[in-house]
Design a protein around this motif. Structure first.
Motif, PDB file in Angstrom:
ATOM      1  N   LEU A   1       0.630  -1.139  -0.007  1.00 32.24           N
ATOM      2  CA  LEU A   1      -0.004  -0.122   0.166  1.00 32.24           C
ATOM      3  C   LEU A   1       0.944   1.313   0.065  1.00 32.24           C
TER       4      LEU A   1
ATOM      5  N   PHE B   1      -1.362  -1.447  -3.700  1.00 39.38           N
ATOM      6  CA  PHE B   1      -2.672  -0.570  -3.615  1.00 39.38           C
ATOM      7  C   PHE B   1      -2.136   0.950  -3.716  1.00 39.38           C
TER       8      PHE B   1
ATOM      9  N   PHE C   1      -6.918   2.731  -3.984  1.00 40.56           N
ATOM     10  CA  PHE C   1      -7.036   3.058  -2.621  1.00 40.56           C
ATOM     11  C   PHE C   1      -7.395   4.598  -2.567  1.00 40.56           C
TER      12      PHE C   1
ATOM     13  N   TRP D   1      -9.895   0.582   2.547  1.00 43.16           N
ATOM     14  CA  TRP D   1      -9.346  -0.522   2.996  1.00 43.16           C
ATOM     15  C   TRP D   1     -10.223  -2.045   3.154  1.00 43.16           C
TER      16      TRP D   1
ATOM     17  N   VAL E   1       3.379  -1.170   3.664  1.00 42.63           N
ATOM     18  CA  VAL E   1       2.831   0.241   3.749  1.00 42.63           C
ATOM     19  C   VAL E   1       4.026   1.181   3.680  1.00 42.63           C
TER      20      VAL E   1
END
Length: 246
Positions: A16, A39, A65, A79, A92
């Motif tokens: 992410l 993402f 996202f 999410w 992340v």
């Protein structure tokens, strides 16, 4: 076999990246897309879809996202489908941020609130939200900090204040999550050739030449060093500065 090992052996690697539609975040998303499902984080769906189109075919794919990171309900809604589809989150990267310039005598309480909401509070809330998926696979938290997380200069109290706070946050999180197998790293770039840097030069009344500053791809390479480190080690802090050679 542990749950962590089970998840990591049966699911694709995932990442992410917030602020993935421009600058450093965009470069990080492109680099990680080679071997992660990325993402793509951004505030506007059209920007996110543009980046997804540009990354198509590089690796295992992307997902959107789309959320304003200061809106907890929107973040949770963005999410939820990802957490349902993927049992773990390998990386992340917190790249989203703002950098208003103002001297202390000029700042307002609202300015302080806004920048801390974006640069610190949103990072903390998103990290908390995705921790279960990070723990499931022994993932990495990577905060794109700044040289301003170590020193502060004129008109930088707002930005440096958040970056000092972000460094404290990552230092504490690193110690808290060691036992859970989650690694936490800070990447501290100096001046990078982004639109944020162009705005800074305009504020200072200086000519901006992108070729004189660190290129976003170099910061993505630093993130790659963090992510690819063997699990027996963790890269806690990386500092990247302009060389002065161009």
């Amino acid at each position: 076999m542990t749950d962590q090992q089970t998840v990591s052996s049966t699911a694709p690697r995932t990442a992410l990246v917030t602020g993935a539609t421009r600058g450093i975040g965009r470069a990080v998303a492109e680099d990680l897309a080679r071997d992660h499902v990325v993402f793509v984080g951004g505030r506007r769906s059209n920007d996110v879809e543009r980046v997804r189109s540009e990354l198509e075919g590089l690796g295992p794919g992307t997902r959107p996202f789309v959320a304003e990171l200061t809106d907890d309900a929107a973040v949770e809604a963005a999410w939820a489908p990802l957490a349902h589809e993927f049992p773990g989150l390998n990386v992340v990267v917190h790249s989203a941020g703002i950098a208003p310039m103002a001297r202390v005598a000029e700042t307002t309480r609202d300015q302080w609130r806004e920048i801390f909401e974006v640069n610190v509070f949103s990072v903390a809330q998103l990290t908390k939200l995705v921790l279960p998926q990070l723990r499931a696979v022994g993932g990495d938290v990577v905060a794109i900090n700044s040289g301003s997380g170590f020193t502060a200069g004129p008109a930088s109290s707002l930005y440096s204040g958040t970056k000092f706070a972000l460094r404290a946050f990552t230092d504490a999180l690193r110690e808290e999550e060691r036992a859970n197998g989650v690694r936490v790293s800070s990447v501290h770039p100096g001046r990078v050739a982004t639109d944020m840097q162009e705005e800074l030069h305009a504020y200072q009344g200086k000519e901006y030449r992108a070729e004189e500053w660190i290129q976003p791809a170099q910061i993505a390479a630093a993130v790659r060093v963090v992510v690819d480190a063997e699990r027996t080690s963790q890269v806690e802090v990386i500092t990247v500065r302009p060389s002065g050679m161009h």
